[in-house]
Design a protein around this motif. Structure first.
Motif, mmCIF file in Angstrom:
data_model
loop_
_atom_site.group_PDB
_atom_site.id
_atom_site.type_symbol
_atom_site.label_atom_id
_atom_site.label_comp_id
_atom_site.label_asym_id
_atom_site.label_seq_id
_atom_site.Cartn_x
_atom_site.Cartn_y
_atom_site.Cartn_z
ATOM 1 N N ALA A 61 32.275 41.746 53.162
ATOM 2 C CA ALA A 61 31.030 41.340 52.502
ATOM 3 C C ALA A 61 30.646 42.322 51.398
ATOM 4 O O ALA A 61 30.186 41.910 50.332
ATOM 5 N N ALA A 62 30.834 43.616 51.651
ATOM 6 C CA ALA A 62 30.451 44.643 50.677
ATOM 7 C C ALA A 62 31.308 44.591 49.418
ATOM 8 O O ALA A 62 30.832 44.910 48.334
ATOM 9 N N THR A 63 32.563 44.191 49.567
ATOM 10 C CA THR A 63 33.452 44.164 48.407
ATOM 11 C C THR A 63 33.472 42.789 47.736
ATOM 12 O O THR A 63 34.133 42.615 46.720
ATOM 13 N N GLU A 64 32.739 41.845 48.292
ATOM 14 C CA GLU A 64 32.700 40.489 47.750
ATOM 15 C C GLU A 64 31.671 40.419 46.623
ATOM 16 O O GLU A 64 30.514 40.734 46.824
ATOM 17 N N ALA A 65 32.116 40.035 45.418
ATOM 18 C CA ALA A 65 31.217 39.952 44.270
ATOM 19 C C ALA A 65 30.249 38.775 44.394
ATOM 20 O O ALA A 65 29.133 38.832 43.883
ATOM 21 N N ASP A 66 30.669 37.728 45.073
ATOM 22 C CA ASP A 66 29.854 36.523 45.218
ATOM 23 C C ASP A 66 28.909 36.692 46.417
ATOM 24 O O ASP A 66 29.358 36.752 47.560
ATOM 25 N N LEU A 67 27.604 36.777 46.143
ATOM 26 C CA LEU A 67 26.621 36.995 47.212
ATOM 27 C C LEU A 67 26.606 35.861 48.232
ATOM 28 O O LEU A 67 26.376 36.101 49.414
ATOM 29 N N THR A 68 26.862 34.634 47.779
ATOM 30 C CA THR A 68 26.866 33.497 48.707
ATOM 31 C C THR A 68 27.995 33.647 49.716
ATOM 32 O O THR A 68 27.806 33.421 50.911
ATOM 33 N N LEU A 69 29.160 34.052 49.238
ATOM 34 C CA LEU A 69 30.295 34.254 50.137
ATOM 35 C C LEU A 69 30.042 35.457 51.052
ATOM 36 O O LEU A 69 30.333 35.411 52.249
ATOM 37 N N ALA A 70 29.466 36.522 50.508
ATOM 38 C CA ALA A 70 29.120 37.695 51.321
ATOM 39 C C ALA A 70 28.147 37.288 52.428
ATOM 40 O O ALA A 70 28.284 37.713 53.581
ATOM 41 N N GLN A 71 27.179 36.431 52.090
ATOM 42 C CA GLN A 71 26.205 35.939 53.071
ATOM 43 C C GLN A 71 26.921 35.170 54.181
ATOM 44 O O GLN A 71 26.636 35.346 55.362
ATOM 45 N N THR A 72 27.873 34.331 53.808
ATOM 46 C CA THR A 72 28.636 33.548 54.782
ATOM 47 C C THR A 72 29.421 34.458 55.726
ATOM 48 O O THR A 72 29.451 34.229 56.940
ATOM 49 N N ILE A 73 30.031 35.502 55.176
ATOM 50 C CA ILE A 73 30.801 36.458 55.984
ATOM 51 C C ILE A 73 29.885 37.116 57.015
ATOM 52 O O ILE A 73 30.197 37.183 58.201
ATOM 53 N N VAL A 103 29.725 52.291 48.645
ATOM 54 C CA VAL A 103 30.643 51.219 49.049
ATOM 55 C C VAL A 103 30.090 49.841 48.663
ATOM 56 O O VAL A 103 30.776 48.847 48.785
ATOM 57 N N LEU A 104 28.842 49.819 48.205
ATOM 58 C CA LEU A 104 28.192 48.548 47.864
ATOM 59 C C LEU A 104 28.112 48.288 46.363
ATOM 60 O O LEU A 104 28.088 47.140 45.938
ATOM 61 N N SER A 105 28.058 49.347 45.576
ATOM 62 C CA SER A 105 27.970 49.167 44.125
ATOM 63 C C SER A 105 28.379 50.453 43.421
ATOM 64 O O SER A 105 28.428 51.521 44.033
ATOM 65 N N GLU A 106 28.643 50.326 42.128
ATOM 66 C CA GLU A 106 29.012 51.498 41.335
ATOM 67 C C GLU A 106 27.760 52.275 40.950
ATOM 68 O O GLU A 106 26.703 51.681 40.731
ATOM 69 N N PRO A 107 27.876 53.602 40.814
ATOM 70 C CA PRO A 107 26.726 54.385 40.355
ATOM 71 C C PRO A 107 26.484 54.149 38.866
ATOM 72 O O PRO A 107 27.393 53.738 38.138
#
Length: 114
Positions: A61-73, A103-107
């Motif tokens: 989920a953390a490496t998934e760019a698509d929030l909808t797919l991350a939500q599903t995971i 691990v969630l986003s770039e600085p």
């Protein structure tokens, strides 16, 4: 939603995910250094408790760019999202999973080549 006068059931695990807030590393780092930090975190995180399956789902989920797919995971793994940016989550047994910003986003001070 529900009938008039009824109280809708609030499901904590259904918190909608959102992108993490911008953050700054203590010093500028390169994408390679960021990747190494992430790899080290994901390699060692399961050793601090919790279930490997949940860590694996959080990583996906953390490496998934698509929030909808991350939500599903997150939903399909039964992860209870405490903070919508995924920094604090729990599994159904109550084990806590804390994810660092890196691990969630770039600085904001990531060093770009060129």
């Amino acid at each position: 939603m529900g009938c008039a006068g009824s109280t809708p059931k609030v499901d904590e695990s259904s918190k909608k995910l959102r992108k993490p807030k911008p953050w700054k590393h203590t010093q500028p780092i390169t994408p390679a250094e960021l990747k190494q930090m992430c790899d080290e975190f994901w390699d060692t995180a399961p050793h601090y408790g919790g279930q490997k399956e949940i860590w694996d789902a959080l990583r996906a989920a953390a490496t998934e760019a698509d929030l909808t797919l991350a939500q599903t995971i997150v939903d399909s793994a039964g992860i209870i999202v405490s903070n919508p940016d995924l920094t604090v989550c729990y599994d159904e047994r109550g084990a806590k999973y804390e994810l660092p910003n890196y691990v969630l986003s770039e600085p904001t001070n990531l060093i770009r080549d060129g």
